[in-house]
Design an enzyme around this catalytic site. Structure first.
Site, mmCIF file in Angstrom:
data_model
loop_
_atom_site.group_PDB
_atom_site.id
_atom_site.type_symbol
_atom_site.label_atom_id
_atom_site.label_comp_id
_atom_site.label_asym_id
_atom_site.label_seq_id
_atom_site.Cartn_x
_atom_site.Cartn_y
_atom_site.Cartn_z
ATOM 1 N N HIS A 281 32.445 40.032 48.097
ATOM 2 C CA HIS A 281 33.448 39.795 47.062
ATOM 3 C C HIS A 281 33.067 38.605 46.190
ATOM 4 O O HIS A 281 33.179 38.651 44.956
ATOM 5 C CB HIS A 281 34.800 39.561 47.734
ATOM 6 C CG HIS A 281 35.892 39.182 46.780
ATOM 7 N ND1 HIS A 281 36.603 40.106 46.055
ATOM 8 C CD2 HIS A 281 36.396 37.968 46.436
ATOM 9 C CE1 HIS A 281 37.503 39.491 45.303
ATOM 10 N NE2 HIS A 281 37.394 38.186 45.521
ATOM 11 N N HIS A 286 32.800 37.700 41.854
ATOM 12 C CA HIS A 286 33.086 36.494 41.069
ATOM 13 C C HIS A 286 31.890 35.908 40.329
ATOM 14 O O HIS A 286 31.985 35.525 39.160
ATOM 15 C CB HIS A 286 33.671 35.414 41.991
ATOM 16 C CG HIS A 286 35.095 35.627 42.359
ATOM 17 N ND1 HIS A 286 36.129 35.539 41.449
ATOM 18 C CD2 HIS A 286 35.676 35.923 43.561
ATOM 19 C CE1 HIS A 286 37.276 35.772 42.060
ATOM 20 N NE2 HIS A 286 37.032 36.015 43.337
ATOM 21 N N GLU A 326 41.158 38.139 39.465
ATOM 22 C CA GLU A 326 40.985 39.084 40.568
ATOM 23 C C GLU A 326 41.071 40.544 40.131
ATOM 24 O O GLU A 326 40.256 41.367 40.551
ATOM 25 C CB GLU A 326 42.017 38.814 41.670
ATOM 26 C CG GLU A 326 41.757 37.564 42.496
ATOM 27 C CD GLU A 326 40.474 37.635 43.320
ATOM 28 O OE1 GLU A 326 39.935 38.739 43.513
ATOM 29 O OE2 GLU A 326 40.011 36.573 43.755
ATOM 30 N N SER A 345 34.244 44.250 43.276
ATOM 31 C CA SER A 345 33.714 44.280 44.644
ATOM 32 C C SER A 345 34.360 45.359 45.500
ATOM 33 O O SER A 345 34.071 45.461 46.683
ATOM 34 C CB SER A 345 33.920 42.914 45.312
ATOM 35 O OG SER A 345 35.303 42.597 45.395
#
Length: 426
Positions: A281, A286, A326, A345
């Site tokens: 993730h 990110h 997110e 992700s």
């Protein structure tokens, strides 16, 4: 003797035994820190007591004190007192403490709510002692880390590398069609700069140095769940708290820790905290966009807006983080494209969020901060932005409505926070 020039308030919870409180106060005696005020009250969430301490302490000694106390009592919430703000006395007489220099992140980012090896029964690795031991190992690295040090290099196991390979290959095929153009510009650059490959999990230290050379962002290992106030505060310094463990090999395409922003209660105020996800993730979701200047600026502005804000406003900013960093999308040539790390992700949601089944609203801060959301499963609603620059402009206007008697700016030369219009002596 150590100079004591600031008053801080610490809030924590102890079980209903006098000895537990005595043990919690032992570090004050050890460090020769006087106590100005102590108050206890029954906890609202358990059969224990919340403890409120007011004490004078220098910023140099505070990390040591909090570290020693946290080892005894667990999570601690920190406030810095302000007797008078612009001539108006506040109801609580205090403004939530926030980091003023980048070294202060050693306090906030180590205020762990739940460690990475504390798994729930529904987690795929719950019954796997080897996997849990690995998570403890990663947590110990984060616990020992201090801001500015090189992040230790890790050697991942074959099972961990195989899990990464599944995610890397699956997501890489989806990015050209479903990810935003800014992501697709940055992701390939990581192949040569940071050794992103299907058979290699990039080292967080290498990635951090690369981001620092691009936008000034850097990564910092964390041991588990931290308060969302502390998480957002790190963004103000262009520091992203990062986990280094990976999801369980038995379910490589399933992530049972989707970075929700949950709620706990301490004393009479809410304390919000951010959970952690895994290295897939962090590095796939990110990292690429932290190399984009516009996105990096937007992320930092959310962090700056959170500094000194009330718990109510931290909750709102946490929701804003959720629907942007997110699970955000942006419009490109009339088509929605993903930029949120939770989407980029996710093996399932990246395709779903750009399908005909997804529901959208135009990005609006006032709407996003009030919108509820599930912390597991597919999102029922996505906010779609025009561009990162437009998002940042809207965020900065929204931040002006947060009731604080001061404003803050970040000084990249000193890596510190400058406070404007605060009373003397802050």
């Amino acid at each position: 003797p150590q100079k004591m020039n600031k008053d801080f308030c610490l809030v924590f919870t102890v079980t209903d035994e006098v000895q537990n409180l005595i043990n919690a106060l032992e570090p004050l005696k050890e460090l020769c820190i006087p106590l100005k005020h102590l108050e206890t009250r029954p906890s609202k969430t358990s059969s224990s007591h919340d403890v409120f301490l007011q004490l004078p302490c220098s910023r140099a000694v505070l990390p040591l004190l909090v570290g020693k106390m946290r080892a005894i009592v667990g999570p601690i919430t920190i406030f810095q007192t302000n007797e008078l703000i612009r001539g108006v006395q506040s109801e609580s007489h205090c403004t939530p403490w926030f980091p003023r220099c980048i070294q202060d992140l050693d306090i906030s980012c180590n205020n762990v709510i739940k460690y990475g090896d504390q798994l729930t029964p529904d987690h795929a690795g719950y019954g796997d002692p080897v996997y849990r031991e690995r998570r403890r190992y990663f947590a110990s690295i984060a616990n020992n880390y201090r801001q500015g040090e090189p992040i230790p290099k890790l050697e991942y196991t074959k099972e961990e590398l195989d899990t990464w390979k599944v995610i890397f290959n699956h997501q890489s095929k989806l990015y050209p069609a479903h990810a935003c153009k800014e992501y697709n510009e940055q992701f390939p650059a990581l192949f040569s700069a940071c050794h992103y490959r299907e058979d290699n999990i990039p080292q967080v230290e290498d990635v951090s140095q690369y981001l620092k050379s691009r936008t000034g962002y850097q990564l910092r290992p964390v041991a588990g769940w931290i308060h969302s106030r502390d998480f957002l505060a790190a963004l103000a310094f262009r520091v992203f708290p990062t986990t280094q463990y990976i999801r369980h090999h038995s379910k490589p395409k399933y992530t049972p820790e989707p970075c929700p922003l949950n709620i706990a209660f301490v004393s009479n105020c809410c304390v919000y905290y951010s959970s952690c996800s895994d290295v897939c993730h962090e590095l796939m979701g990110h990292v690429p966009l932290f190399a984009n200047a516009s996105f990096a600026q937007f992320s930092q502005e959310i962090g700056l807006a959170s500094l000194g804000a009330s718990n109510e406003w931290v909750e709102k900013l946490s929701s804003l983080y959720w629907f942007t960093i997110e699970f955000g999308l942006c419009m490109e040539n009339g088509q929605p494209k993903a930029y949120g790390a939770g989407l980029l992700s996710s093996c399932e949601e990246l395709s779903f969020c750009v399908s005909d089944q997804a529901k959208y609203e135009e990005f609006d801060c006032t709407r996003a901060v009030l919108q509820s959301y599930p912390t597991s499963g597919l999102q029922p609603l996505y906010f779609v932005a025009k561009s990162f620059d437009d998002m940042t402009q809207k965020l900065c206007e929204f931040a002006k409505t947060i009731p604080k008697p001061f404003t803050v700016t970040y000084d990249p030369a000193t890596q510190g926070i400058q406070v404007v219009d605060m009373p003397c002596g802050y």
